[in-house]
Design an enzyme around this catalytic site. Sequence first.
Site, PDB file in Angstrom:
ATOM      1  N   TYR A   1      -7.797  -5.371  -4.397  1.00 63.12           N
ATOM      2  CA  TYR A   1      -6.342  -5.418  -4.228  1.00 63.12           C
ATOM      3  C   TYR A   1      -5.892  -4.481  -3.106  1.00 63.12           C
ATOM      4  O   TYR A   1      -5.199  -4.888  -2.175  1.00 63.12           O
ATOM      5  CB  TYR A   1      -5.637  -5.046  -5.550  1.00 63.12           C
ATOM      6  CG  TYR A   1      -4.175  -4.665  -5.366  1.00 63.12           C
ATOM      7  CD1 TYR A   1      -3.234  -5.626  -5.005  1.00 63.12           C
ATOM      8  CD2 TYR A   1      -3.740  -3.350  -5.534  1.00 63.12           C
ATOM      9  CE1 TYR A   1      -1.893  -5.285  -4.808  1.00 63.12           C
ATOM     10  CE2 TYR A   1      -2.405  -2.994  -5.349  1.00 63.12           C
ATOM     11  CZ  TYR A   1      -1.487  -3.979  -4.988  1.00 63.12           C
ATOM     12  OH  TYR A   1      -0.172  -3.630  -4.794  1.00 63.12           O
TER      13      TYR A   1
ATOM     14  N   THR B   1       1.784  -0.420  -0.819  1.00 56.86           N
ATOM     15  CA  THR B   1       1.472   0.401  -1.995  1.00 56.86           C
ATOM     16  C   THR B   1       0.776   1.700  -1.590  1.00 56.86           C
ATOM     17  O   THR B   1       0.141   1.772  -0.534  1.00 56.86           O
ATOM     18  CB  THR B   1       0.541  -0.411  -2.929  1.00 56.86           C
ATOM     19  OG1 THR B   1       0.026   0.445  -3.946  1.00 56.86           O
ATOM     20  CG2 THR B   1      -0.657  -0.992  -2.181  1.00 56.86           C
ATOM     21  N   ASP B   2       0.869   2.690  -2.464  1.00 60.18           N
ATOM     22  CA  ASP B   2       0.142   3.948  -2.209  1.00 60.18           C
ATOM     23  C   ASP B   2      -1.367   3.770  -2.379  1.00 60.18           C
ATOM     24  O   ASP B   2      -2.154   4.617  -1.943  1.00 60.18           O
ATOM     25  CB  ASP B   2       0.657   5.075  -3.121  1.00 60.18           C
ATOM     26  CG  ASP B   2       0.501   4.806  -4.612  1.00 60.18           C
ATOM     27  OD1 ASP B   2       0.020   3.710  -4.980  1.00 60.18           O
ATOM     28  OD2 ASP B   2       0.871   5.680  -5.417  1.00 60.18           O
ATOM     29  N   GLU B   3      -1.784   2.653  -3.011  1.00 57.69           N
ATOM     30  CA  GLU B   3      -3.225   2.476  -3.278  1.00 57.69           C
ATOM     31  C   GLU B   3      -4.040   2.325  -2.003  1.00 57.69           C
ATOM     32  O   GLU B   3      -5.259   2.502  -2.019  1.00 57.69           O
ATOM     33  CB  GLU B   3      -3.459   1.264  -4.186  1.00 57.69           C
ATOM     34  CG  GLU B   3      -2.765   1.416  -5.515  1.00 57.69           C
ATOM     35  CD  GLU B   3      -3.350   0.551  -6.627  1.00 57.69           C
ATOM     36  OE1 GLU B   3      -4.398  -0.076  -6.423  1.00 57.69           O
ATOM     37  OE2 GLU B   3      -2.733   0.519  -7.700  1.00 57.69           O
TER      38      GLU B   3
ATOM     39  N   LYS C   1      -4.177  -5.228   0.570  1.00 57.13           N
ATOM     40  CA  LYS C   1      -2.865  -4.681   0.986  1.00 57.13           C
ATOM     41  C   LYS C   1      -3.038  -3.863   2.272  1.00 57.13           C
ATOM     42  O   LYS C   1      -2.203  -3.931   3.172  1.00 57.13           O
ATOM     43  CB  LYS C   1      -2.258  -3.806  -0.121  1.00 57.13           C
ATOM     44  CG  LYS C   1      -1.797  -4.550  -1.354  1.00 57.13           C
ATOM     45  CD  LYS C   1      -0.662  -5.520  -1.109  1.00 57.13           C
ATOM     46  CE  LYS C   1       0.646  -4.850  -0.812  1.00 57.13           C
ATOM     47  NZ  LYS C   1       1.756  -5.846  -0.692  1.00 57.13           N
TER      48      LYS C   1
HETATM   49  P1  NAD Z   1       4.498  -9.250  -9.121  1.00 54.52           P
HETATM   50  O1  NAD Z   1       3.073  -9.675  -9.324  1.00 54.52           O
HETATM   51  O2  NAD Z   1       5.350  -8.948 -10.292  1.00 54.52           O
HETATM   52  O3  NAD Z   1       5.273 -10.363  -8.271  1.00 54.52           O
HETATM   53  C1  NAD Z   1       4.706 -11.008  -7.173  1.00 54.52           C
HETATM   54  C2  NAD Z   1       5.580 -12.208  -6.832  1.00 54.52           C
HETATM   55  O4  NAD Z   1       5.001 -12.842  -5.679  1.00 54.52           O
HETATM   56  C3  NAD Z   1       5.656 -13.255  -7.936  1.00 54.52           C
HETATM   57  O5  NAD Z   1       6.960 -13.716  -8.092  1.00 54.52           O
HETATM   58  C4  NAD Z   1       4.746 -14.371  -7.430  1.00 54.52           C
HETATM   59  O6  NAD Z   1       5.127 -15.662  -7.895  1.00 54.52           O
HETATM   60  C5  NAD Z   1       4.930 -14.237  -5.923  1.00 54.52           C
HETATM   61  N1  NAD Z   1       3.789 -14.776  -5.183  1.00 54.52           N
HETATM   62  C6  NAD Z   1       2.469 -14.506  -5.398  1.00 54.52           C
HETATM   63  N2  NAD Z   1       1.707 -15.221  -4.554  1.00 54.52           N
HETATM   64  C7  NAD Z   1       2.566 -15.938  -3.771  1.00 54.52           C
HETATM   65  C8  NAD Z   1       2.380 -16.860  -2.719  1.00 54.52           C
HETATM   66  N3  NAD Z   1       1.152 -17.209  -2.318  1.00 54.52           N
HETATM   67  N4  NAD Z   1       3.462 -17.414  -2.143  1.00 54.52           N
HETATM   68  C9  NAD Z   1       4.715 -17.081  -2.559  1.00 54.52           C
HETATM   69  N5  NAD Z   1       4.952 -16.237  -3.579  1.00 54.52           N
HETATM   70  C10 NAD Z   1       3.890 -15.668  -4.173  1.00 54.52           C
HETATM   71  O7  NAD Z   1       4.410  -8.024  -8.116  1.00 54.52           O
HETATM   72  P2  NAD Z   1       5.290  -6.694  -8.052  1.00 54.52           P
HETATM   73  O8  NAD Z   1       4.707  -5.696  -8.956  1.00 54.52           O
HETATM   74  O9  NAD Z   1       6.714  -7.048  -8.146  1.00 54.52           O
HETATM   75  O10 NAD Z   1       4.947  -6.240  -6.554  1.00 54.52           O
HETATM   76  C11 NAD Z   1       5.697  -6.718  -5.454  1.00 54.52           C
HETATM   77  C12 NAD Z   1       5.169  -6.102  -4.171  1.00 54.52           C
HETATM   78  O11 NAD Z   1       5.252  -4.691  -4.245  1.00 54.52           O
HETATM   79  C13 NAD Z   1       3.693  -6.417  -3.903  1.00 54.52           C
HETATM   80  O12 NAD Z   1       3.538  -6.609  -2.525  1.00 54.52           O
HETATM   81  C14 NAD Z   1       2.953  -5.174  -4.376  1.00 54.52           C
HETATM   82  O13 NAD Z   1       1.764  -5.001  -3.659  1.00 54.52           O
HETATM   83  C15 NAD Z   1       3.971  -4.105  -4.023  1.00 54.52           C
HETATM   84  N6  NAD Z   1       3.924  -2.883  -4.858  1.00 54.52           N
HETATM   85  C16 NAD Z   1       3.936  -2.972  -6.221  1.00 54.52           C
HETATM   86  C17 NAD Z   1       3.958  -1.788  -6.986  1.00 54.52           C
HETATM   87  C18 NAD Z   1       3.986  -1.836  -8.497  1.00 54.52           C
HETATM   88  O14 NAD Z   1       3.868  -0.775  -9.122  1.00 54.52           O
HETATM   89  N7  NAD Z   1       4.186  -2.983  -9.130  1.00 54.52           N
HETATM   90  C19 NAD Z   1       3.945  -0.556  -6.344  1.00 54.52           C
HETATM   91  C20 NAD Z   1       3.913  -0.508  -4.943  1.00 54.52           C
HETATM   92  C21 NAD Z   1       3.915  -1.686  -4.213  1.00 54.52           C
HETATM   93  O1  DAU Z   2       0.229   2.557  -7.226  1.00 51.65           O
HETATM   94  C1  DAU Z   2       0.909   1.363  -6.981  1.00 51.65           C
HETATM   95  C2  DAU Z   2       0.199   0.235  -7.708  1.00 51.65           C
HETATM   96  O2  DAU Z   2       0.449   0.432  -9.088  1.00 51.65           O
HETATM   97  C3  DAU Z   2       0.656  -1.145  -7.269  1.00 51.65           C
HETATM   98  O3  DAU Z   2       0.335  -1.334  -5.928  1.00 51.65           O
HETATM   99  C4  DAU Z   2       0.009  -2.230  -8.128  1.00 51.65           C
HETATM  100  O4  DAU Z   2       0.538  -3.493  -7.781  1.00 51.65           O
HETATM  101  C5  DAU Z   2       0.320  -1.931  -9.577  1.00 51.65           C
HETATM  102  O5  DAU Z   2      -0.341  -2.879 -10.394  1.00 51.65           O
HETATM  103  C6  DAU Z   2      -0.117  -0.513  -9.958  1.00 51.65           C
HETATM  104  O6  DAU Z   2      -1.557  -0.394  -9.958  1.00 51.65           O
HETATM  105  P1  DAU Z   2      -2.332   0.429 -11.095  1.00 51.65           P
HETATM  106  O7  DAU Z   2      -3.713  -0.056 -11.161  1.00 51.65           O
HETATM  107  O8  DAU Z   2      -2.103   1.885 -10.946  1.00 51.65           O
HETATM  108  O9  DAU Z   2      -1.461  -0.053 -12.380  1.00 51.65           O
HETATM  109  P2  DAU Z   2      -1.876  -0.530 -13.842  1.00 51.65           P
HETATM  110  O10 DAU Z   2      -0.619  -0.666 -14.622  1.00 51.65           O
HETATM  111  O11 DAU Z   2      -2.822  -1.699 -13.816  1.00 51.65           O
HETATM  112  O12 DAU Z   2      -2.688   0.714 -14.392  1.00 51.65           O
HETATM  113  C7  DAU Z   2      -2.101   1.998 -14.481  1.00 51.65           C
HETATM  114  C8  DAU Z   2      -3.147   2.960 -15.013  1.00 51.65           C
HETATM  115  O13 DAU Z   2      -3.426   2.609 -16.393  1.00 51.65           O
HETATM  116  C9  DAU Z   2      -4.485   2.883 -14.291  1.00 51.65           C
HETATM  117  O14 DAU Z   2      -5.065   4.174 -14.255  1.00 51.65           O
HETATM  118  C10 DAU Z   2      -5.332   1.963 -15.178  1.00 51.65           C
HETATM  119  C11 DAU Z   2      -4.819   2.275 -16.584  1.00 51.65           C
HETATM  120  N1  DAU Z   2      -4.885   1.122 -17.530  1.00 51.65           N
HETATM  121  C12 DAU Z   2      -4.339  -0.046 -17.167  1.00 51.65           C
HETATM  122  C13 DAU Z   2      -4.393  -1.135 -18.005  1.00 51.65           C
HETATM  123  C14 DAU Z   2      -3.805  -2.464 -17.596  1.00 51.65           C
HETATM  124  C15 DAU Z   2      -5.493   1.299 -18.775  1.00 51.65           C
HETATM  125  O15 DAU Z   2      -5.968   2.394 -19.114  1.00 51.65           O
HETATM  126  N2  DAU Z   2      -5.540   0.219 -19.601  1.00 51.65           N
HETATM  127  C16 DAU Z   2      -5.049  -0.999 -19.287  1.00 51.65           C
HETATM  128  O16 DAU Z   2      -5.156  -1.964 -20.090  1.00 51.65           O
END
Ligand code: NAD
Ligand code: DAU
Length: 350
Positions: A158, A133-135, A162
């Site tokens: 988190y 992730t970019d975080e 990562k």
């Molecule tokens: P998600 O939470 O929707 O899905 C995670 C999946 O991993 C689920 O299916 C869960 O059951 C599985 N999982 C969790 N713990 C596990 C374990 N111990 N063993 C096996 N499976 C397990 O997540 P996502 O948003 O699809 O993110 C997927 C990946 O991409 C993550 O590594 C996250 O850090 C990365 N990522 C997410 C975003 C985003 O915006 N969602 C952005 C950049 C990177």
């Molecule tokens: O940048 C990549 C990341 O983006 C991934 O690595 C993470 O897995 C993914 O969850 C996401 O993280 P963020 O914290 O940026 O996403 P989230 O949707 O939780 O929040 C987006 C923005 O909105 C953040 O500034 C927090 C704000 N927010 C979020 C929630 C859930 C609110 O203002 N209210 C809310 O209830």
Amino acid sequence: MRNKKILITGGAGFIGSHVVRLLVNKYPNYKIYNLDTLTYAGNLENLKDIERADNYSFLKADINDADLIHILFKEHQFDSVIHLAAESHVDRSISDPLAFVKTNVIGTMNLLNAALENWKDNFQNKLFYHISTDEVYGTLGETGLFTETTAYDPNSPYSASKAGSDHFVRAYGETYGLPYIISNCSNNYGPNQFPEKLIPLFINNIVNKKELPVYGDGKYTRDWLFVKDHAEAIDLAFHKGEIKETYNIGGFNEWQNIDLIQLLCEIMDKKLNRNEGDSAKLITYVKDRPGHDKRYAIDASKINKELGWKPSVTFEEGLEKTIDWYLENEVWLKNVTSGKYQEYYDKQYN
Ligand code: NAD
Ligand code: DAU
């Protein structure tokens, strides 16, 4: 193209399910194994359309179970891993950081160890592709972009977990020669995202006329990418990326939360035949997220120049597709928001 046996972890989750579907449909000669323990975020309904494909198998397993991971590697002889399984929600990491260390750091270590053990005699045509992730780069000020050489500076449990997993992947490459690629992506949105993340949470709340909890002043910036474009980028980096390289993936699409929420409200008013301004009345400013990163923005020029990737949809198109998907998939939404989700919601927002 060579046949491959690819282990995709976290394939029942949001991004993972799009990656699994893309590879199962695009590469009938590959064998795709989806390994997932099915936490609250994992849902096999996401993959109903491909679950019977000949080149697809589901393995229910926890990446924290080192012995089982070793057994599965021995049994199936995977030649590549695309590792997405993770605890992924920042707010949950604030209330339960250890769960994030366990899955994101130790779970990744278990996969690295199993891959190393099985591949160490011949690394040719093997690849450990780690999805990050970019975080991990921390937060930006008003200007600038995250590049692949930006120093790691994670601020939440988190992102720290990562970052830890990214470091171990690199260390296994340097120390043991394990072939790896890492990509760091910005915020994804699209169908099948669990409604704890901003966009699906707010769509669901608007439908149900519930408050829209905006953290702090709402002036936090995220760079949004449609999930199918992320899946395409992963496919490309997996096949064409250079070993030991990192690729930043982003949407070239920065939005302050409050502007995005206003746009969402406007579109939802139209879709739901409500009066203009009705949904925006639900906006409620609430206590800020601790350690809230101000701004993320990715410089995706490396993957663009070297591999020719760029997003295929505009934000307006992607958001419209996403809203339509949630409105058409009420049952999916109802199923995932019952039971345990309510407990989480009450604890987080009340
Ligand atoms: P998600 O939470 O929707 O899905 C995670 C999946 O991993 C689920 O299916 C869960 O059951 C599985 N999982 C969790 N713990 C596990 C374990 N111990 N063993 C096996 N499976 C397990 O997540 P996502 O948003 O699809 O993110 C997927 C990946 O991409 C993550 O590594 C996250 O850090 C990365 N990522 C997410 C975003 C985003 O915006 N969602 C952005 C950049 C990177
Ligand atoms: O940048 C990549 C990341 O983006 C991934 O690595 C993470 O897995 C993914 O969850 C996401 O993280 P963020 O914290 O940026 O996403 P989230 O949707 O939780 O929040 C987006 C923005 O909105 C953040 O500034 C927090 C704000 N927010 C979020 C929630 C859930 C609110 O203002 N209210 C809310 O209830």
